[in-house]
Design a protein around this motif. Structure first.
Motif, PDB file in Angstrom:
ATOM      1  N   LYS A  18       0.826  -1.219   0.000  1.00 23.30           N
ATOM      2  CA  LYS A  18       0.000   0.000   0.000  1.00 23.30           C
ATOM      3  C   LYS A  18       0.855   1.261   0.000  1.00 23.30           C
ATOM      4  O   LYS A  18       0.475   2.271  -0.576  1.00 23.30           O
ATOM      5  CB  LYS A  18      -0.947   0.011   1.198  1.00 23.30           C
ATOM      6  CG  LYS A  18      -2.063  -0.985   1.094  1.00 23.30           C
ATOM      7  CD  LYS A  18      -2.998  -0.882   2.275  1.00 23.30           C
ATOM      8  CE  LYS A  18      -4.111  -1.895   2.152  1.00 23.30           C
ATOM      9  NZ  LYS A  18      -5.045  -1.818   3.268  1.00 23.30           N
ATOM     10  N   LEU A  19       2.005   1.197   0.657  1.00 19.43           N
ATOM     11  CA  LEU A  19       2.908   2.344   0.714  1.00 19.43           C
ATOM     12  C   LEU A  19       3.942   2.315  -0.408  1.00 19.43           C
ATOM     13  O   LEU A  19       4.630   3.299  -0.637  1.00 19.43           O
ATOM     14  CB  LEU A  19       3.644   2.376   2.055  1.00 19.43           C
ATOM     15  CG  LEU A  19       2.790   2.525   3.298  1.00 19.43           C
ATOM     16  CD1 LEU A  19       3.643   2.380   4.556  1.00 19.43           C
ATOM     17  CD2 LEU A  19       2.082   3.872   3.299  1.00 19.43           C
ATOM     18  N   ASN A  20       4.052   1.162  -1.065  1.00 19.59           N
ATOM     19  CA  ASN A  20       5.072   0.938  -2.086  1.00 19.59           C
ATOM     20  C   ASN A  20       6.459   1.274  -1.531  1.00 19.59           C
ATOM     21  O   ASN A  20       7.258   1.944  -2.172  1.00 19.59           O
ATOM     22  CB  ASN A  20       4.779   1.747  -3.353  1.00 19.59           C
ATOM     23  CG  ASN A  20       5.603   1.269  -4.533  1.00 19.59           C
ATOM     24  OD1 ASN A  20       5.890   0.085  -4.649  1.00 19.59           O
ATOM     25  ND2 ASN A  20       5.998   2.186  -5.384  1.00 19.59           N
ATOM     26  N   ASN A  21       6.685   0.775  -0.304  1.00 20.48           N
ATOM     27  CA  ASN A  21       7.905   1.120   0.401  1.00 20.48           C
ATOM     28  C   ASN A  21       8.179   0.091   1.483  1.00 20.48           C
ATOM     29  O   ASN A  21       7.270  -0.598   1.947  1.00 20.48           O
ATOM     30  CB  ASN A  21       7.726   2.496   1.056  1.00 20.48           C
ATOM     31  CG  ASN A  21       9.011   3.245   1.212  1.00 20.48           C
ATOM     32  OD1 ASN A  21      10.086   2.727   0.952  1.00 20.48           O
ATOM     33  ND2 ASN A  21       8.906   4.479   1.642  1.00 20.48           N
ATOM     34  N   TYR A  22       9.440   0.015   1.911  1.00 20.21           N
ATOM     35  CA  TYR A  22       9.787  -0.823   3.052  1.00 20.21           C
ATOM     36  C   TYR A  22       9.481  -0.086   4.338  1.00 20.21           C
ATOM     37  O   TYR A  22       9.589   1.145   4.420  1.00 20.21           O
ATOM     38  CB  TYR A  22      11.276  -1.198   3.029  1.00 20.21           C
ATOM     39  CG  TYR A  22      11.560  -2.372   2.136  1.00 20.21           C
ATOM     40  CD1 TYR A  22      11.516  -3.678   2.637  1.00 20.21           C
ATOM     41  CD2 TYR A  22      11.866  -2.194   0.801  1.00 20.21           C
ATOM     42  CE1 TYR A  22      11.764  -4.760   1.820  1.00 20.21           C
ATOM     43  CE2 TYR A  22      12.127  -3.276  -0.019  1.00 20.21           C
ATOM     44  CZ  TYR A  22      12.073  -4.549   0.497  1.00 20.21           C
ATOM     45  OH  TYR A  22      12.319  -5.624  -0.314  1.00 20.21           O
ATOM     46  N   VAL A  23       9.120  -0.864   5.347  1.00 17.35           N
ATOM     47  CA  VAL A  23       8.876  -0.331   6.681  1.00 17.35           C
ATOM     48  C   VAL A  23       9.580  -1.224   7.691  1.00 17.35           C
ATOM     49  O   VAL A  23       9.913  -2.379   7.410  1.00 17.35           O
ATOM     50  CB  VAL A  23       7.369  -0.251   7.013  1.00 17.35           C
ATOM     51  CG1 VAL A  23       6.650   0.697   6.081  1.00 17.35           C
ATOM     52  CG2 VAL A  23       6.724  -1.622   6.994  1.00 17.35           C
ATOM     53  N   LEU A  24       9.790  -0.681   8.862  1.00 17.23           N
ATOM     54  CA  LEU A  24      10.323  -1.434   9.981  1.00 17.23           C
ATOM     55  C   LEU A  24       9.203  -1.515  11.003  1.00 17.23           C
ATOM     56  O   LEU A  24       8.800  -0.506  11.580  1.00 17.23           O
ATOM     57  CB  LEU A  24      11.550  -0.711  10.539  1.00 17.23           C
ATOM     58  CG  LEU A  24      12.456  -1.482  11.472  1.00 17.23           C
ATOM     59  CD1 LEU A  24      12.998  -2.750  10.816  1.00 17.23           C
ATOM     60  CD2 LEU A  24      13.606  -0.603  11.915  1.00 17.23           C
ATOM     61  N   LEU A  25       8.664  -2.720  11.175  1.00  9.69           N
ATOM     62  CA  LEU A  25       7.547  -2.925  12.099  1.00  9.69           C
ATOM     63  C   LEU A  25       8.072  -3.280  13.479  1.00  9.69           C
ATOM     64  O   LEU A  25       9.075  -3.986  13.610  1.00  9.69           O
ATOM     65  CB  LEU A  25       6.665  -4.069  11.601  1.00  9.69           C
ATOM     66  CG  LEU A  25       6.020  -3.898  10.236  1.00  9.69           C
ATOM     67  CD1 LEU A  25       5.328  -5.185   9.812  1.00  9.69           C
ATOM     68  CD2 LEU A  25       5.039  -2.753  10.257  1.00  9.69           C
ATOM     69  N   TYR A  26       7.381  -2.798  14.495  1.00 10.47           N
ATOM     70  CA  TYR A  26       7.706  -3.142  15.878  1.00 10.47           C
ATOM     71  C   TYR A  26       6.407  -3.123  16.669  1.00 10.47           C
ATOM     72  O   TYR A  26       5.380  -2.643  16.166  1.00 10.47           O
ATOM     73  CB  TYR A  26       8.770  -2.207  16.461  1.00 10.47           C
ATOM     74  CG  TYR A  26       8.415  -0.743  16.471  1.00 10.47           C
ATOM     75  CD1 TYR A  26       8.009  -0.123  17.641  1.00 10.47           C
ATOM     76  CD2 TYR A  26       8.510   0.030  15.315  1.00 10.47           C
ATOM     77  CE1 TYR A  26       7.699   1.238  17.660  1.00 10.47           C
ATOM     78  CE2 TYR A  26       8.204   1.376  15.329  1.00 10.47           C
ATOM     79  CZ  TYR A  26       7.804   1.972  16.504  1.00 10.47           C
ATOM     80  OH  TYR A  26       7.499   3.310  16.512  1.00 10.47           O
ATOM     81  N   PRO A  27       6.394  -3.697  17.873  1.00  9.47           N
ATOM     82  CA  PRO A  27       5.132  -3.839  18.608  1.00  9.47           C
ATOM     83  C   PRO A  27       4.319  -2.563  18.770  1.00  9.47           C
ATOM     84  O   PRO A  27       3.100  -2.602  18.719  1.00  9.47           O
ATOM     85  CB  PRO A  27       5.571  -4.387  19.973  1.00  9.47           C
ATOM     86  CG  PRO A  27       6.828  -5.121  19.684  1.00  9.47           C
ATOM     87  CD  PRO A  27       7.511  -4.332  18.589  1.00  9.47           C
ATOM     88  N   GLU A  28       4.976  -1.412  18.918  1.00  6.95           N
ATOM     89  CA  GLU A  28       4.246  -0.167  19.147  1.00  6.95           C
ATOM     90  C   GLU A  28       3.934   0.606  17.876  1.00  6.95           C
ATOM     91  O   GLU A  28       3.306   1.650  17.933  1.00  6.95           O
ATOM     92  CB  GLU A  28       5.023   0.760  20.097  1.00  6.95           C
ATOM     93  CG  GLU A  28       5.226   0.205  21.476  1.00  6.95           C
ATOM     94  CD  GLU A  28       6.434  -0.711  21.567  1.00  6.95           C
ATOM     95  OE1 GLU A  28       7.364  -0.574  20.754  1.00  6.95           O
ATOM     96  OE2 GLU A  28       6.436  -1.588  22.430  1.00  6.95           O
ATOM     97  N   GLY A  29       4.401   0.126  16.715  1.00  2.66           N
ATOM     98  CA  GLY A  29       4.138   0.883  15.509  1.00  2.66           C
ATOM     99  C   GLY A  29       4.988   0.502  14.323  1.00  2.66           C
ATOM    100  O   GLY A  29       5.376  -0.655  14.165  1.00  2.66           O
ATOM    101  N   MET A  30       5.308   1.509  13.514  1.00  2.00           N
ATOM    102  CA  MET A  30       5.978   1.272  12.253  1.00  2.00           C
ATOM    103  C   MET A  30       6.803   2.498  11.872  1.00  2.00           C
ATOM    104  O   MET A  30       6.392   3.631  12.101  1.00  2.00           O
ATOM    105  CB  MET A  30       4.899   1.008  11.191  1.00  2.00           C
ATOM    106  CG  MET A  30       5.354   0.953   9.785  1.00  2.00           C
ATOM    107  SD  MET A  30       3.990   0.590   8.658  1.00  2.00           S
ATOM    108  CE  MET A  30       3.176   2.174   8.569  1.00  2.00           C
ATOM    109  N   VAL A  31       7.969   2.249  11.280  1.00  2.00           N
ATOM    110  CA  VAL A  31       8.820   3.310  10.761  1.00  2.00           C
ATOM    111  C   VAL A  31       8.860   3.141   9.246  1.00  2.00           C
ATOM    112  O   VAL A  31       9.209   2.061   8.751  1.00  2.00           O
ATOM    113  CB  VAL A  31      10.259   3.219  11.316  1.00  2.00           C
ATOM    114  CG1 VAL A  31      11.150   4.269  10.693  1.00  2.00           C
ATOM    115  CG2 VAL A  31      10.258   3.298  12.834  1.00  2.00           C
ATOM    116  N   THR A  32       8.466   4.168   8.505  1.00  2.00           N
ATOM    117  CA  THR A  32       8.555   4.129   7.042  1.00  2.00           C
ATOM    118  C   THR A  32       9.976   4.506   6.649  1.00  2.00           C
ATOM    119  O   THR A  32      10.510   5.506   7.107  1.00  2.00           O
ATOM    120  CB  THR A  32       7.551   5.105   6.408  1.00  2.00           C
ATOM    121  OG1 THR A  32       6.232   4.768   6.874  1.00  2.00           O
ATOM    122  CG2 THR A  32       7.581   5.009   4.896  1.00  2.00           C
ATOM    123  N   LEU A  33      10.578   3.687   5.806  1.00  2.00           N
ATOM    124  CA  LEU A  33      11.978   3.867   5.435  1.00  2.00           C
ATOM    125  C   LEU A  33      12.121   4.445   4.038  1.00  2.00           C
ATOM    126  O   LEU A  33      11.323   4.128   3.157  1.00  2.00           O
ATOM    127  CB  LEU A  33      12.696   2.514   5.486  1.00  2.00           C
ATOM    128  CG  LEU A  33      12.650   1.789   6.831  1.00  2.00           C
ATOM    129  CD1 LEU A  33      13.126   0.360   6.667  1.00  2.00           C
ATOM    130  CD2 LEU A  33      13.469   2.530   7.866  1.00  2.00           C
TER     131      LEU A  33
END
Length: 83
Positions: A18-33
């Motif tokens: 959906k973002l056409n991008n990599y993300v870093l997922l973690y228990p409290e959320g997500m970081v868009t890279l």
């Protein structure tokens, strides 16, 4: 002996369609890279040292300015671990 870098087990590197991008997922959320962060983290597989990562990126890119700062920040933020 050089330390090898790996993504902290609390985090997961994942491509989000959906973002056409990599993300870093973690228990409290997500970081868009961004693209360069994604390329760096894909190389942090527990097998590569920082020198290995630098050599790999230099084959793809003309410059790796900022790599050391990114790694330092990623270690500080606990995204990465050294083995």
């Amino acid at each position: 002996m050089l330390k090898r870098l790996s993504i902290n087990k609390l985090y997961k590197l994942q491509f989000e369609k959906k973002l056409n991008n990599y993300v870093l997922l973690y228990p409290e959320g997500m970081v868009t890279l961004n693209e360069s962060s994604s390329e760096i983290l894909k190389l942090c597989n527990g097998k590569n040292t920082l020198n290995d990562i630098k050599q790999n990126l230099l084959q793809k890119y003309d410059s790796i300015d900022g790599l050391d700062d990114f790694i330092k920040d990623a270690l500080k933020n606990d995204w990465l671990k050294e083995k």
